[in-house]
Scaffold this active site. Sequence first.
Site, mmCIF file in Angstrom:
data_model
loop_
_atom_site.group_PDB
_atom_site.id
_atom_site.type_symbol
_atom_site.label_atom_id
_atom_site.label_comp_id
_atom_site.label_asym_id
_atom_site.label_seq_id
_atom_site.Cartn_x
_atom_site.Cartn_y
_atom_site.Cartn_z
ATOM 1 N N SER A 16 0.812 -1.225 0.000
ATOM 2 C CA SER A 16 0.000 0.000 0.000
ATOM 3 C C SER A 16 0.844 1.274 0.000
ATOM 4 O O SER A 16 0.526 2.209 -0.750
ATOM 5 C CB SER A 16 -0.973 -0.016 1.182
ATOM 6 N N LYS A 65 -9.287 -5.215 10.929
ATOM 7 C CA LYS A 65 -10.464 -4.641 10.267
ATOM 8 C C LYS A 65 -11.763 -4.776 11.062
ATOM 9 O O LYS A 65 -12.659 -3.954 10.918
ATOM 10 C CB LYS A 65 -10.667 -5.305 8.894
ATOM 11 N N GLY A 128 -12.118 -14.410 8.067
ATOM 12 C CA GLY A 128 -11.667 -13.154 8.667
ATOM 13 C C GLY A 128 -12.375 -11.968 8.041
ATOM 14 O O GLY A 128 -13.428 -12.114 7.402
ATOM 15 N N ASN A 150 -13.588 -23.120 7.018
ATOM 16 C CA ASN A 150 -12.606 -22.439 7.865
ATOM 17 C C ASN A 150 -11.983 -23.405 8.850
ATOM 18 O O ASN A 150 -12.590 -24.406 9.235
ATOM 19 C CB ASN A 150 -13.284 -21.282 8.625
HETATM 20 P P1 NAP Z 1 -7.924 -12.289 9.263
HETATM 21 O O1 NAP Z 1 -9.088 -11.439 9.647
HETATM 22 O O2 NAP Z 1 -6.804 -12.412 10.217
HETATM 23 O O3 NAP Z 1 -8.476 -13.768 8.894
HETATM 24 C C1 NAP Z 1 -7.633 -14.783 8.544
HETATM 25 C C2 NAP Z 1 -8.417 -16.069 8.259
HETATM 26 O O4 NAP Z 1 -7.475 -17.050 7.818
HETATM 27 C C3 NAP Z 1 -9.134 -16.651 9.459
HETATM 28 O O5 NAP Z 1 -10.350 -17.216 9.050
HETATM 29 C C4 NAP Z 1 -8.204 -17.755 9.932
HETATM 30 O O6 NAP Z 1 -8.864 -18.890 10.493
HETATM 31 C C5 NAP Z 1 -7.588 -18.207 8.627
HETATM 32 N N1 NAP Z 1 -6.260 -18.782 8.890
HETATM 33 C C6 NAP Z 1 -5.204 -18.164 9.452
HETATM 34 N N2 NAP Z 1 -4.181 -19.022 9.600
HETATM 35 C C7 NAP Z 1 -4.624 -20.211 9.114
HETATM 36 C C8 NAP Z 1 -4.046 -21.506 9.003
HETATM 37 N N3 NAP Z 1 -2.805 -21.754 9.439
HETATM 38 N N4 NAP Z 1 -4.762 -22.503 8.435
HETATM 39 C C9 NAP Z 1 -6.027 -22.278 8.006
HETATM 40 N N5 NAP Z 1 -6.634 -21.074 8.109
HETATM 41 C C10 NAP Z 1 -5.941 -20.053 8.657
HETATM 42 O O7 NAP Z 1 -7.317 -11.750 7.886
HETATM 43 P P2 NAP Z 1 -8.039 -10.971 6.693
HETATM 44 O O8 NAP Z 1 -7.995 -9.519 6.958
HETATM 45 O O9 NAP Z 1 -9.329 -11.619 6.422
HETATM 46 O O10 NAP Z 1 -7.013 -11.240 5.481
HETATM 47 C C11 NAP Z 1 -6.782 -12.546 5.015
HETATM 48 C C12 NAP Z 1 -5.833 -12.554 3.827
HETATM 49 O O11 NAP Z 1 -6.423 -11.874 2.726
HETATM 50 C C13 NAP Z 1 -4.499 -11.872 4.079
HETATM 51 O O12 NAP Z 1 -3.490 -12.655 3.491
HETATM 52 C C14 NAP Z 1 -4.618 -10.561 3.350
HETATM 53 O O13 NAP Z 1 -3.367 -10.089 2.896
HETATM 54 C C15 NAP Z 1 -5.515 -10.953 2.182
HETATM 55 N N6 NAP Z 1 -6.265 -9.791 1.673
HETATM 56 C C16 NAP Z 1 -6.012 -9.375 0.402
HETATM 57 C C17 NAP Z 1 -6.698 -8.298 -0.103
HETATM 58 C C18 NAP Z 1 -6.421 -7.806 -1.486
HETATM 59 O O14 NAP Z 1 -6.768 -6.666 -1.790
HETATM 60 N N7 NAP Z 1 -5.850 -8.615 -2.348
HETATM 61 C C19 NAP Z 1 -7.674 -7.639 0.670
HETATM 62 C C20 NAP Z 1 -7.914 -8.117 1.952
HETATM 63 C C21 NAP Z 1 -7.206 -9.194 2.439
HETATM 64 P P3 NAP Z 1 -9.443 -18.913 12.007
HETATM 65 O O15 NAP Z 1 -10.802 -18.290 11.915
HETATM 66 O O16 NAP Z 1 -9.461 -20.336 12.332
HETATM 67 O O17 NAP Z 1 -8.480 -18.100 12.856
#
Ligand code: NAP
Length: 281
Positions: A16, A65, A128, A150
């Site tokens: 960003s 978020k 998430g 999930n």
């Molecule tokens: P978050 O709120 O922390 O959520 C992460 C999710 O991933 C949770 O459901 C978690 O499961 C799961 N997870 C984490 N570690 C895991 C593992 N070892 N095995 C299986 N599941 C696992 O994060 P977020 O904000 O949603 O973002 C998630 C990803 O999307 C990030 O990599 C971010 O960079 C990407 N993203 C990209 C964009 C884009 O514009 N391209 C926009 C937003 C996000 P639990 O519920 O079990 O903890």
Amino acid sequence: MYKIAILGYPIKHSLSPKIHNYWLKKMNINGKYSAIKTPIKNLEKTIKNLSKKGYKGLNLTIPLKEEALKYINKKNKIVDIIGAANVLIFSKKGYIEGKNTDVYGFKKSILDLVKNKRKELAIVIGSGGAARAIVYVLIQMKYKKIIIYNRTKKNAEIIKKDLLKKHSKNLPTKINCENLKKIKNNIKKTNLLINTTPMGMKNFPNLNINIKDLKLDAAVFDLIYNPLETKLIKESNKRGIKNTNGLDMLIYQAQKSFYYWLNKTPKITEKLKKILKKDIK
Ligand code: NAP
């Protein structure tokens, strides 16, 4: 000088600052966009501090978020429905408004991927903040059924409950929640598979799923953009399955965020994409 920042934990690999500083320079705007490492426990303090220091606003990323909703004074309809804000806008009087531009970014970047494809079943992996935006858009796109897989099934159920609460009772989309371990059961039937977890991201292990049964006319969206090709994207390419990474989504959500802070829409150009891709490599 306009001051803007992104908060997250981890934050080192965020693109960003590159995107926004590129636009600020191109548009001759005197401003600086920085990245501030912020664990969840410091979120409130950091938001208040930066607002007092005259920042225009912030982006929020993993894992802030949803937590941020506790500290905003005004949220629009989308933030209210989704329960996650990735943009904060500060007013001079210390008033904080929350927006969600992940919805816009995802909507714009999925259009071409699913053009003319069936919309019977979409699989969303993760629960998430990002998953909330994605499920919301898939409902708008009228997918008949969405299964949220999930690691912690309970978190998927919370998303379902929150989204259903805010929609009318006769939602045409059916939403199911499952443990990620059971994904094999439905992979063959899906038209769209989306990874919203950080699995596959630089310094994270790969997502442990097998897509050999995915239909050839299905589509794969991995929200990750660093690396540009995760194992999931590589395997989709190998099988000739249409796919996209998260780079366009990231740029579109940034474009909308920029507009919210500065009331100007920056251009998305091939040159910007080239700079970002070079940075990732
Ligand atoms: P978050 O709120 O922390 O959520 C992460 C999710 O991933 C949770 O459901 C978690 O499961 C799961 N997870 C984490 N570690 C895991 C593992 N070892 N095995 C299986 N599941 C696992 O994060 P977020 O904000 O949603 O973002 C998630 C990803 O999307 C990030 O990599 C971010 O960079 C990407 N993203 C990209 C964009 C884009 O514009 N391209 C926009 C937003 C996000 P639990 O519920 O079990 O903890």
